[in-house]
Enzyme design. Sequence first.
Site, PDB file in Angstrom:
ATOM      1  N   TRP A   9       5.843  92.114  54.252  1.00  0.00           N
ATOM      2  CA  TRP A   9       4.505  91.753  54.769  1.00  0.00           C
ATOM      3  C   TRP A   9       3.456  91.649  53.670  1.00  0.00           C
ATOM      4  O   TRP A   9       2.325  91.269  53.920  1.00  0.00           O
ATOM      5  CB  TRP A   9       4.051  92.786  55.817  1.00  0.00           C
ATOM      6  CG  TRP A   9       4.756  92.689  57.125  1.00  0.00           C
ATOM      7  CD1 TRP A   9       5.775  91.847  57.470  1.00  0.00           C
ATOM      8  CD2 TRP A   9       4.484  93.473  58.306  1.00  0.00           C
ATOM      9  NE1 TRP A   9       6.159  92.052  58.769  1.00  0.00           N
ATOM     10  CE2 TRP A   9       5.384  93.050  59.308  1.00  0.00           C
ATOM     11  CE3 TRP A   9       3.591  94.493  58.602  1.00  0.00           C
ATOM     12  CZ2 TRP A   9       5.402  93.616  60.589  1.00  0.00           C
ATOM     13  CZ3 TRP A   9       3.603  95.054  59.869  1.00  0.00           C
ATOM     14  CH2 TRP A   9       4.500  94.618  60.862  1.00  0.00           C
ATOM     15  N   HIS A 102       9.417  93.505  42.702  1.00  0.00           N
ATOM     16  CA  HIS A 102       9.017  92.204  43.251  1.00  0.00           C
ATOM     17  C   HIS A 102       8.189  91.454  42.205  1.00  0.00           C
ATOM     18  O   HIS A 102       7.411  92.065  41.466  1.00  0.00           O
ATOM     19  CB  HIS A 102       8.203  92.420  44.530  1.00  0.00           C
ATOM     20  CG  HIS A 102       8.006  91.160  45.300  1.00  0.00           C
ATOM     21  ND1 HIS A 102       7.060  90.221  44.958  1.00  0.00           N
ATOM     22  CD2 HIS A 102       8.646  90.660  46.383  1.00  0.00           C
ATOM     23  CE1 HIS A 102       7.116  89.206  45.795  1.00  0.00           C
ATOM     24  NE2 HIS A 102       8.083  89.446  46.679  1.00  0.00           N
ATOM     25  N   GLU A 104       5.598  89.791  42.396  1.00  0.00           N
ATOM     26  CA  GLU A 104       4.144  89.978  42.501  1.00  0.00           C
ATOM     27  C   GLU A 104       3.712  91.292  41.850  1.00  0.00           C
ATOM     28  O   GLU A 104       2.581  91.417  41.402  1.00  0.00           O
ATOM     29  CB  GLU A 104       3.720  89.898  43.979  1.00  0.00           C
ATOM     30  CG  GLU A 104       3.779  88.460  44.475  1.00  0.00           C
ATOM     31  CD  GLU A 104       3.942  88.317  45.975  1.00  0.00           C
ATOM     32  OE1 GLU A 104       3.766  89.299  46.707  1.00  0.00           O
ATOM     33  OE2 GLU A 104       4.259  87.191  46.416  1.00  0.00           O
ATOM     34  N   GLU A 173      15.153  86.020  43.697  1.00  0.00           N
ATOM     35  CA  GLU A 173      13.905  85.397  44.139  1.00  0.00           C
ATOM     36  C   GLU A 173      13.288  84.594  43.000  1.00  0.00           C
ATOM     37  O   GLU A 173      12.563  85.168  42.158  1.00  0.00           O
ATOM     38  CB  GLU A 173      12.907  86.473  44.585  1.00  0.00           C
ATOM     39  CG  GLU A 173      13.360  87.290  45.764  1.00  0.00           C
ATOM     40  CD  GLU A 173      12.155  87.806  46.545  1.00  0.00           C
ATOM     41  OE1 GLU A 173      11.941  87.344  47.660  1.00  0.00           O
ATOM     42  OE2 GLU A 173      11.419  88.646  46.004  1.00  0.00           O
TER      43      GLU A 173
HETATM   44  P1  PGA Z   1       7.714  84.048  50.737  1.00  0.00           P
HETATM   45  O1  PGA Z   1       7.787  85.465  50.005  1.00  0.00           O
HETATM   46  O2  PGA Z   1       8.758  84.044  51.816  1.00  0.00           O
HETATM   47  O3  PGA Z   1       6.321  83.980  51.281  1.00  0.00           O
HETATM   48  O4  PGA Z   1       7.986  83.015  49.699  1.00  0.00           O
HETATM   49  C1  PGA Z   1       9.003  85.992  49.608  1.00  0.00           C
HETATM   50  C2  PGA Z   1       8.829  87.375  49.054  1.00  0.00           C
HETATM   51  O5  PGA Z   1       7.752  87.944  49.123  1.00  0.00           O
HETATM   52  O6  PGA Z   1       9.772  87.945  48.540  1.00  0.00           O
END
Ligand code: PGA
Length: 252
Positions: A9, A102, A104, A173
């Site tokens: 989320w 992650h 981010e 990812e």
């Molecule tokens: P998303 O995010 O599905 O919005 O590209 C993926 C994630 O946060 O791992």
Amino acid sequence: MKPLIVANWKMNPQTLTEAKQLFNSVKKGLKNIKNACPGLSRRVEVVICPPFVYLPQLQTTNYKLLKLGAQDCSWKKKGAFTGEISPSMLKNLGCKYVIIGHSERRKLGETDEMINKKIKAALKIKLKPILCIGETEKERKEGKTSEVLRNQLKKALNNLTIKQFNNLTIAYEPVWAIGTGNPCDPLEAKKALLFLRNFFKKQLILYGGSVNSKNAIPYIKKAQFQGFIIGGASLRAKEFIEILKRVSKAQW
Ligand code: PGA
């Protein structure tokens, strides 16, 4: 091991009321799917990773199909670490999983060394880490995807015991695919998956990056990923449930 569908989320929704609504809608949707597809709980595990503050309210020990996870954790156990949340605090709130590394968070300065410590801290108390790795657009263009993945893994998994290693879940990812609406082509993602399979024979390997109900299935069928991390699409209950529906019908 069961395939995993992980809802990340991120820093959403903005209120507890909305968080509860979203959670309850997903729970209801899952129950309906389960009624139509009784074997579902044996075939897939769904994990909701909300912001920390919502975890106590969403704690759900009585519904087998829906697990809780966190989006990060400290590598410290306790003490003078302002703003940090320890793995045992998360465990105590009913979390079974924790996303670590992650992209981010890496963008905010998290290093592979920090990730390594977080993985060890989580594993120590049997919180299951989902380690995120992936290349940037620039690295991809330079043909460095495998090299980047190898380096990230080498540092993140430094000095892990075999047992710890076996308890990991890996999420591929690609950074450029996250939150962009521009998913990685399943066949390109498959190349990364096959590369990762050289190291991870038994562990689950998930795909993440702009997954939605229309594009999800080829990652399972064509590329043989064993689940997803879903960000944006997991914030829309209907869309997330639609993904779960389609996934539950797919042959793993
Ligand atoms: P998303 O995010 O599905 O919005 O590209 C993926 C994630 O946060 O791992």
